[in-house]
Design an enzyme around this catalytic site. Sequence first.
Site, PDB file in Angstrom:
ATOM      1  N   GLY A   1       0.875  -1.184   0.000  1.00 55.06           N
ATOM      2  CA  GLY A   1       0.000   0.000   0.000  1.00 55.06           C
ATOM      3  C   GLY A   1       0.904   1.223   0.000  1.00 55.06           C
ATOM      4  O   GLY A   1       1.690   1.422   0.937  1.00 55.06           O
TER       5      GLY A   1
ATOM      6  N   ARG B   1      -1.338   8.962  21.155  1.00 56.79           N
ATOM      7  CA  ARG B   1      -2.351  10.028  21.220  1.00 56.79           C
ATOM      8  C   ARG B   1      -2.644  10.383  22.673  1.00 56.79           C
ATOM      9  O   ARG B   1      -2.680  11.560  23.054  1.00 56.79           O
ATOM     10  CB  ARG B   1      -3.640   9.563  20.526  1.00 56.79           C
ATOM     11  CG  ARG B   1      -3.489   9.539  19.017  1.00 56.79           C
ATOM     12  CD  ARG B   1      -4.764   9.075  18.323  1.00 56.79           C
ATOM     13  NE  ARG B   1      -4.631   9.252  16.878  1.00 56.79           N
ATOM     14  CZ  ARG B   1      -5.158   8.448  15.963  1.00 56.79           C
ATOM     15  NH1 ARG B   1      -5.875   7.406  16.330  1.00 56.79           N
ATOM     16  NH2 ARG B   1      -4.987   8.685  14.678  1.00 56.79           N
TER      17      ARG B   1
ATOM     18  N   HIS C   1      -8.783  -1.911  18.589  1.00 57.97           N
ATOM     19  CA  HIS C   1      -8.557  -0.583  18.019  1.00 57.97           C
ATOM     20  C   HIS C   1      -9.901  -0.023  17.589  1.00 57.97           C
ATOM     21  O   HIS C   1     -10.295  -0.126  16.459  1.00 57.97           O
ATOM     22  CB  HIS C   1      -7.621  -0.711  16.821  1.00 57.97           C
ATOM     23  CG  HIS C   1      -7.216   0.599  16.248  1.00 57.97           C
ATOM     24  ND1 HIS C   1      -6.809   1.650  17.019  1.00 57.97           N
ATOM     25  CD2 HIS C   1      -7.123   1.025  14.961  1.00 57.97           C
ATOM     26  CE1 HIS C   1      -6.498   2.669  16.222  1.00 57.97           C
ATOM     27  NE2 HIS C   1      -6.693   2.315  14.983  1.00 57.97           N
TER      28      HIS C   1
HETATM   29  N1  LIG Z   1      -4.089   0.577  12.606  1.00 55.80           N
HETATM   30  C1  LIG Z   1      -4.182   1.889  12.666  1.00 55.80           C
HETATM   31  O1  LIG Z   1      -4.025   2.471  13.734  1.00 55.80           O
HETATM   32  C2  LIG Z   1      -4.440   2.688  11.404  1.00 55.80           C
HETATM   33  C3  LIG Z   1      -4.189   4.056  11.377  1.00 55.80           C
HETATM   34  C4  LIG Z   1      -4.401   4.745  10.177  1.00 55.80           C
HETATM   35  C5  LIG Z   1      -4.884   4.078   9.055  1.00 55.80           C
HETATM   36  N2  LIG Z   1      -5.152   2.757   9.151  1.00 55.80           N
HETATM   37  C6  LIG Z   1      -5.660   1.993   7.996  1.00 55.80           C
HETATM   38  O2  LIG Z   1      -4.620   1.847   7.037  1.00 55.80           O
HETATM   39  C7  LIG Z   1      -5.191   1.668   5.740  1.00 55.80           C
HETATM   40  C8  LIG Z   1      -4.515   2.619   4.749  1.00 55.80           C
HETATM   41  O3  LIG Z   1      -4.833   3.960   5.051  1.00 55.80           O
HETATM   42  P1  LIG Z   1      -4.320   5.139   4.085  1.00 55.80           P
HETATM   43  O4  LIG Z   1      -4.724   6.406   4.718  1.00 55.80           O
HETATM   44  O5  LIG Z   1      -2.899   4.906   3.705  1.00 55.80           O
HETATM   45  O6  LIG Z   1      -5.245   4.867   2.807  1.00 55.80           O
HETATM   46  P2  LIG Z   1      -4.921   5.287   1.291  1.00 55.80           P
HETATM   47  O7  LIG Z   1      -6.199   5.178   0.568  1.00 55.80           O
HETATM   48  O8  LIG Z   1      -4.150   6.556   1.251  1.00 55.80           O
HETATM   49  O9  LIG Z   1      -3.937   4.117   0.780  1.00 55.80           O
HETATM   50  C9  LIG Z   1      -4.310   2.799   0.628  1.00 55.80           C
HETATM   51  C10 LIG Z   1      -3.486   2.229  -0.526  1.00 55.80           C
HETATM   52  O10 LIG Z   1      -3.759   0.825  -0.620  1.00 55.80           O
HETATM   53  C11 LIG Z   1      -3.647   0.508  -1.996  1.00 55.80           C
HETATM   54  N3  LIG Z   1      -4.239  -0.789  -2.295  1.00 55.80           N
HETATM   55  C12 LIG Z   1      -5.554  -1.122  -2.445  1.00 55.80           C
HETATM   56  N4  LIG Z   1      -5.669  -2.425  -2.731  1.00 55.80           N
HETATM   57  C13 LIG Z   1      -4.414  -2.942  -2.754  1.00 55.80           C
HETATM   58  C14 LIG Z   1      -3.876  -4.231  -2.978  1.00 55.80           C
HETATM   59  N5  LIG Z   1      -4.668  -5.282  -3.232  1.00 55.80           N
HETATM   60  N6  LIG Z   1      -2.547  -4.392  -2.932  1.00 55.80           N
HETATM   61  C15 LIG Z   1      -1.734  -3.345  -2.673  1.00 55.80           C
HETATM   62  N7  LIG Z   1      -2.164  -2.097  -2.434  1.00 55.80           N
HETATM   63  C16 LIG Z   1      -3.495  -1.904  -2.475  1.00 55.80           C
HETATM   64  C17 LIG Z   1      -4.354   1.668  -2.691  1.00 55.80           C
HETATM   65  O11 LIG Z   1      -4.030   1.738  -4.062  1.00 55.80           O
HETATM   66  C18 LIG Z   1      -3.807   2.847  -1.887  1.00 55.80           C
HETATM   67  O12 LIG Z   1      -2.638   3.387  -2.474  1.00 55.80           O
HETATM   68  C19 LIG Z   1      -6.714   1.889   5.933  1.00 55.80           C
HETATM   69  O13 LIG Z   1      -7.356   0.647   6.045  1.00 55.80           O
HETATM   70  C20 LIG Z   1      -6.781   2.653   7.243  1.00 55.80           C
HETATM   71  O14 LIG Z   1      -8.026   2.494   7.885  1.00 55.80           O
HETATM   72  C21 LIG Z   1      -4.933   2.046  10.293  1.00 55.80           C
END
Ligand SMILES: NC(=O)c1ccc[n+]([C@@H]2O[C@H](COP(=O)([O-])OP(=O)(O)OC[C@H]3O[C@@H](n4cnc5c(N)ncnc54)[C@H](O)[C@@H]3O)[C@@H](O)[C@H]2O)c1
Length: 309
Positions: free
Chosen positions: A9, A152, A176
């Site tokens: 990602g 946080r 979470h």
């Molecule tokens: N655990 C935590 O505390 C926490 C904190 C923040 C975000 N997140 C999660 O992290 C994830 C990403 O958030 P973000 O803000 O970077 O989103 P984003 O939309 O900016 O990025 C997600 C990326 O995943 C890519 N993607 C989609 N399907 C894919 C696949 N099959 N293989 C590879 N890449 C793929 C997309 O093209 C995109 O570039 C979300 O699910 C979000 O909820 C979790």
Amino acid sequence: MVNRITVVGAGNVGATTAQRLAEKELARHVVMVDVVEGVPQGKGLDQWESAPIEGFDSRVIGTNDYAASAGSDIVIITAGIARKPGMSRDDLLTTNAGIVTQVARQIAATSPNAIIIMVSNPLDVMAYVALRVTGFPRERVLGMAGVLDTARYRAFLAEALDVSVRDIQAMVLGGHGDTMVPLISYTTVSGIPVTQLLARERLDAIVERTRNGGAEIVKHLKTGSAYYAPSSAAVQMAEAIVRDEKRILPCAAWLQGEYGFRDLFLGVPCKLGRRGLEGILEVELSAAERDALTQSADAVRGPMALVKM
Ligand SMILES: NC(=O)c1ccc[n+]([C@@H]2O[C@H](COP(=O)([O-])OP(=O)(O)OC[C@H]3O[C@@H](n4cnc5c(N)ncnc54)[C@H](O)[C@@H]3O)[C@@H](O)[C@H]2O)c1
């Protein structure tokens, strides 16, 4: 440094994570994999071009092909969709379960010895999907949530007390989500119980703000969710593993009887070292904290049952 860390990602969290990994020189190669043609390549090249200025020797590579990530020591999974205003983390369930299944299959095939740090939401359920699909032992599948939630909480406490963030020691357990469990009884300021320094009402307000910390950022951004602090948190976990630090960090781990729970991911104090999860610390909880942890576990089991593994 290790040889290779892959970030799956190349969106907001993934790209920021890759950059932090490279700037800390945690791996010789930092590989960003995404399905969108051109995005990981462009971001990877842009980051690599910052190396002469920032002075790091980690090579950043962006690709759509898992071949470049083969043999990774650590894989951080951030692929999936993020929350928009009004959405809960559980609203992401079906889409992200499909994405994480596909990603986990590729990781198992190309990096069979990797330690996975799951970031995609809903976190505890996505970690479960990765554990099942890869068949990796629990030592090598961890979820990132507690480090962020704790950061946080510590940031808000430091602000309220007007002291250094470095002097706030704290731990946020549980899932979470809205049921996370900040442990007030274990929160200290350089060893001084925080209850001696802040009135209960102010502490309760900080706990509430921590629970809604993710939603607060989503509300500001409108088109996406937090990524600066989340990427810092994922990289802190990776750093503890790469440097074999034996750090005690709150991470989502696959419980096998600890805290009275079995067969689910829940945030607990974990020892992280070169082998990944090297131990889980069981601390005494008050009756209220135990109840809150049980509620948190129930909130994880619901969506877990919806993904058929
Ligand atoms: N655990 C935590 O505390 C926490 C904190 C923040 C975000 N997140 C999660 O992290 C994830 C990403 O958030 P973000 O803000 O970077 O989103 P984003 O939309 O900016 O990025 C997600 C990326 O995943 C890519 N993607 C989609 N399907 C894919 C696949 N099959 N293989 C590879 N890449 C793929 C997309 O093209 C995109 O570039 C979300 O699910 C979000 O909820 C979790």
